[in-house]
Design an enzyme around this catalytic site. Structure first.
Site, PDB file in Angstrom:
ATOM      1  CG  ASP A  27     -33.400  40.277 -30.038  1.00 36.54           C
ATOM      2  OD1 ASP A  27     -34.130  40.334 -31.050  1.00 36.54           O
ATOM      3  OD2 ASP A  27     -32.189  39.974 -30.089  1.00 36.54           O
ATOM      4  CG  HIS A  28     -40.422  41.331 -31.997  1.00 38.43           C
ATOM      5  ND1 HIS A  28     -40.991  40.083 -31.781  1.00 38.43           N
ATOM      6  CD2 HIS A  28     -41.464  42.143 -32.275  1.00 38.43           C
ATOM      7  CE1 HIS A  28     -42.292  40.148 -31.938  1.00 38.43           C
ATOM      8  NE2 HIS A  28     -42.623  41.387 -32.222  1.00 38.43           N
TER       9      HIS A  28
END
Ligand code: CAO
Length: 568
Positions: free
Chosen positions: A540-541
């Site tokens: 998850d950036h």
């Protein structure tokens, strides 16, 4: 049991109306009065009920067909014919709306028309607008009020929408003017002659009749088209209400179109609390179907969609509340049978649930995926020899068990991967529960191996085997599928090189593993055969950046290459 043709009954001035919904299929058992199809003109929609109970043997109409009074809707093996109101053309007729009301009784209480003194009314004083002849619709509920006090109304403009259990229709104003008083509200029950509104400076149209009951009168109070008055034997006036085209206005959605849906769908949506004006219909002409309402409800339940009301209260994404609010175009509707034979199969319960979750996670998490390879030559040799030594124990050590142990070590070194987003905060977990995707006959489930940091590879292998078996047998408890910090999805036993696994929210990363294979690897002097395990890490950036992800994967590779590093 007799086969009977169920026909379209007298539907007033609805001539050549399109079938927009089929509510039953061959083999269905229907009750008398059960709606069979929905038809729609450009003014209103209504459901055509069955006049008899029985089993549907043959459908004689399909979507898009144009039907009129007397058209055969379907053939029914009738259990009993419930007082079949014969159509004027004869035969067993499916009555519409309220089959017992005759046109004469329907028009009881209808105020007589009061033509304007000059043929086209022009009044400046207050003018009452009453419910016109709505045929055999009695005690119909107001479901929408489209105007408000102070509005300038044109003659023929729709004021309210009423709905029976069979049809909905809009009631127009017979005159133009400024709305001084509204006499109805949503939920009120209306009948012919009831006072709707008071307009001032009324011009145009036929002025509304004064509400004088006139049981004898068979004529319409309203601007019904000439020649379609409801005399004895004439068409019911309910269907001749000259509503204007659907007005693009309703209080809750000032700029949008009035939601386009049949009465049963409106009722269904109301029961579920679904705001129809927030749905995009996938039916013909953008009509909202029952499937649309169901899909919206599911999406809201899964957190993948949101109503305006929910969105207004929604906390930041990641805190478990809000939906994505994507304004996507409708899903393509294709008649696949045009191209070849097809078979339809319901999705399994697991697929429906996991599908909704996967969809939400895919659209709400900014995924990035890193691919890497781990040299597991020695580890695999160790695994094989361990299994030989432990042959009698009955516990088979799997590569996945080593991967779980290696991931725990990596999660300890990179705590951001062992976290969840909660609004603007990161919840860093100090426990290590690892989920693993298991392929079952009914679909994908994710059992969770708890406290993996406190367990050895043998114990992990044994528990994993038990959990995987329970998963395949559909016997996992909710507790055995919850509480994961990180998930591994292993396709190693099947094949493939790399893939992009979808993060299992609210986790922030997932490791995908594919089949290891011998590859020539350069050792600085020569190419040597090494067993390489492909790793795919999705992250998850919002929480993890690319450098951390590359380090996580590299560290994982180092551990798998030399498990002694776990001890460091
Ligand atoms: N490379 C090469 N071989 C591998 C391997 C890998 N990475 N991983 C497992 N194998 C081998 C095993 O050694 C085993 O071989 P043997 O029978 O010769 O010993 C064989 O493949 C079968 O292993 P397995 O799949 O039964 O066992 P596992 O521990 O690897 O996996 C489980 C267990 C439950 C994860 C697995 O059965 C499963 O369901 N995998 C599918 C997961 C999935 O669907 N993921 C996709 C999610 S996204 O849609």
């Amino acid at each position: 049991m007799a086969l009977v043709d169920i026909k379209v009954p007298d539907i007033g001035d609805f001539d050549e109306v399109a079938v927009i919904e089929l509510l039953v299929k061959v083999g269905d058992t229907v009750k008398a009065e059960q709606s069979l199809i929905t038809v729609e003109s450009d003014k209103a929609s209504m459901e055509i009920p069955s006049s008899a109970a029985g089993v549907v043997k043959e459908l004689k109409v399909k979507m898009g067909d144009k039907v009129k009074q007397g058209s055969v809707v379907l053939v029914l093996e009738a259990a009993a014919v419930s007082s079949p109101p014969p159509l004027r053309e004869g035969g067993v007729g499916a009555d519409v709306a309220a089959p017992t009301s005759s046109p004469a009784s329907a028009s009881a209480g209808v105020p007589p028309p009061q033509p304007s003194p000059s043929g086209g009314a022009s009044k400046s004083g207050p003018v009452e607008v009453h419910v016109p002849d709505i045929g055999d619709f009695k005690d119909v509920a107001v479901i929408e009020v489209m105007v408000k006090v102070g509005d300038t109304i044109k003659a023929e403009q729709s004021l309210i929408t009423v709905e029976s259990d069979k049809a909905s229709m809009e009631i127009p104003s017979s005159v133009g003017g400024v709305l001084k008083e509204l006499k109805v509200k949503v939920g009120d029950k209306l009948n012919i002659g009831d006072l709707l509104a008071i307009l001032e400076g009324a011009v145009g149209g036929s002025p509304a009749p004064s509400p004088q009951p006139s049981p004898e009168s068979g004529s319409s109070s309203s601007p019904a088209p000439a020649g379609e008055g409801g005399g004895e034997g004439g068409p019911a006036q309910a269907r001749t209400v000259p509503t204007s085209a659907l007005p693009p206005h309703e209080p809750g959605a000032p700029s949008g179109q009035l939601p386009h849906a049949s009465p049963s769908v409106r009722k269904f949506a109301r029961e579920l609390g679904v705001p129809l004006d927030e749905l995009k219909g996938t039916g013909p002409k953008g009509r909202i179907t029952q499937d649309d309402v169901q899909a919206f409800t599911k999406a809201v339940m899964a957190g993948a969609a949101s109503t305006k009301a929910i969105a207004a209260k929604a906390p930041a994404a990641g805190s478990g509340g809000s939906g994505a609010g994507l304004n996507l175009i409708a899903w393509p509707k294709v008649d696949f049978t045009k191209f070849g034979p097809v078979e339809r199969r319901d999705l399994s319960r697991i697929k429906k649930i996991s599908g909704a979750n996967l969809h939400r996670n895919w659209v709400m998490i900014p995924h990035v995926c890193n691919h890497d390879d781990a040299d597991i030559t020695e580890l695999e040799a160790f695994r094989v020899s361990t299994n030989k030594e432990n042959e009698k124990s009955g516990v088979k050590v799997t590569m996945l068990a080593f991967l779980i142990k290696a991931c725990v070590a990596a999660l300890k070194k990179f705590p951001d991967f062992n976290a969840s987003l909660d609004g603007d905060q990161l919840v860093l977990k100090q426990y290590y529960n690892i989920g693993f995707a298991a392929d079952t006959p009914n679909g994908l489930v994710v059992p969770v191996l708890k406290d993996a940091d406190k367990k050895g590879v043998l114990q992990i292998s044994q528990e994993m085997g038990e959990l995987a078996k329970k998963a395949r047998d559909g016997k996992l408890s909710p507790g055995e599928m919850s509480g994961a910090c990180f998930t591994i999805s292993s396709l190693g036993g099947i094949g493939g090189r790399y893939f992009t696994p979808i993060i299992n929210a609210p986790e922030v990363a997932i490791l995908g593993v594919c089949k290891s294979q011998m590859e020539p690897v350069w050792d600085g002097k020569a190419f040597v055969p090494r067993l390489m395990l492909p790793l795919s890490l999705s992250w998850d950036h919002r929480v993890i950046d690319g450098a951390s992800a590359a380090r996580f994967n590299a560290y994982l590779g180092q551990i798998l290459g030399d498990f002694r590093r776990v001890l460091l």
